[in-house]
Enzyme design. Structure first.
Site, short mmCIF file in Angstrom:
data_model
loop_
_atom_site.label_atom_id
_atom_site.label_comp_id
_atom_site.label_asym_id
_atom_site.label_seq_id
_atom_site.Cartn_x
_atom_site.Cartn_y
_atom_site.Cartn_z
N HIS A 108 3.16 27.91 17.61
CA HIS A 108 2.86 27.52 15.69
C HIS A 108 1.43 28.25 15.83
O HIS A 108 1.15 27.92 16.75
CB HIS A 108 2.96 25.99 15.35
CG HIS A 108 2.26 25.35 15.98
ND1 HIS A 108 0.53 25.35 15.42
CD2 HIS A 108 2.22 23.74 16.83
CE1 HIS A 108 0.23 24.15 15.81
NE2 HIS A 108 1.53 23.51 16.83
N GLU A 138 6.54 17.75 20.62
CA GLU A 138 4.56 17.74 21.52
C GLU A 138 4.18 16.59 22.73
O GLU A 138 4.96 15.19 21.97
CB GLU A 138 3.67 18.14 20.28
CG GLU A 138 2.34 17.45 20.81
CD GLU A 138 2.33 18.84 22.11
OE1 GLU A 138 3.20 19.15 22.99
OE2 GLU A 138 1.48 19.70 21.74
#
Length: 217
Positions: free
Chosen positions: A8, A87
């Site tokens: 991202h 994550e």
């Protein structure tokens, strides 16, 4: 099968010191991060790499990034969040800058992770074996679910990409360990997957490296 992994875009403005943020923190993309998403969408459209499916982690920074990219690329299928792409929870590193991590936990532990993707001994809340198993499960499902000519887009944070890079270290001489250990925000990793192989085509490159498929003569 072609898999395009994208990290991202930026969640910190240029004026702000970057810190370690894991799966428990979910800041939005800043304007630069949204611009990076637009670059990915433009690259996908220009290269005619419209994904058959797109996956992201549960984090808003990956979901928003994927949605912007898909809208610009012309893809119509929605993004699918997958918990296996979560994550890492960085535990004691959370909220610290790189310099602060080095001061508290030592240069060797920091650089072993940063440059070689060696899981540190620090009190991270994510268990290494469980994390790797989840990523392997995700890749295995892609292999079973999609055909050899399809393109899959996966937008994640840094943790899954570093773990995949670690799996590939030492197998491809043209990609040194230090390169496979890192993916910068907004950059992509293009991989080819078959029944018995996972091979990187590019690693940690800007989206503009994508090229249209070669047409048979």
């Amino acid at each position: 099968m072609k898999i395009i992994f994208s990290r991202h875009g930026n969640t910190f403005p240029a004026s702000m010191k970057a810190k370690w943020i894991g799966g428990e923190a979910d800041p939005p993309l800043v304007l630069e991060g949204e611009r990076q998403a637009g670059q990915l969408g433009t690259a996908l459209r220009s290269a005619r790499c419209i994904p058959s499916a797109t996956f992201c982690s549960p984090l808003q920074r990956t979901r928003t990034y994927a949605e912007i990219a898909l809208a610009i690329s012309g893809a119509r299928r929605p993004t699918v969040p997958d918990l296996r792409l979560s994550e890492i929870d960085y535990g004691n590193w959370e909220g610290l800058s790189n310099i602060e991590v080095v001061r508290r936990f030592g240069a060797r532990e920091f650089f072993d992770w940063y440059r070689r993707s060696i899981w540190p001994m620090s009190n991270w809340k994510t268990e290494r074996s469980v994390y790797f198993d989840a990523i392997d499960s995700f890749l295995g499902e892609l292999k079973r679910s999609y055909g050899p000519t399809e393109t899959i887009l996966v937008v994640t944070a840094h943790g899954p990409l570093k773990c995949i890079g670690w799996r590939l270290m030492g197998k491809f001489g043209n990609l040194p360990v230090a390169q496979l250990a890192r993916v910068d925000t907004g950059n992509i990793c293009e991989l080819e997957m078959g029944n018995d192989f996972l091979q990187p085509v590019t690693w940690n490159e800007p989206p503009g490296v994508l090229r249209p498929p070669v047409q048979p003569k």
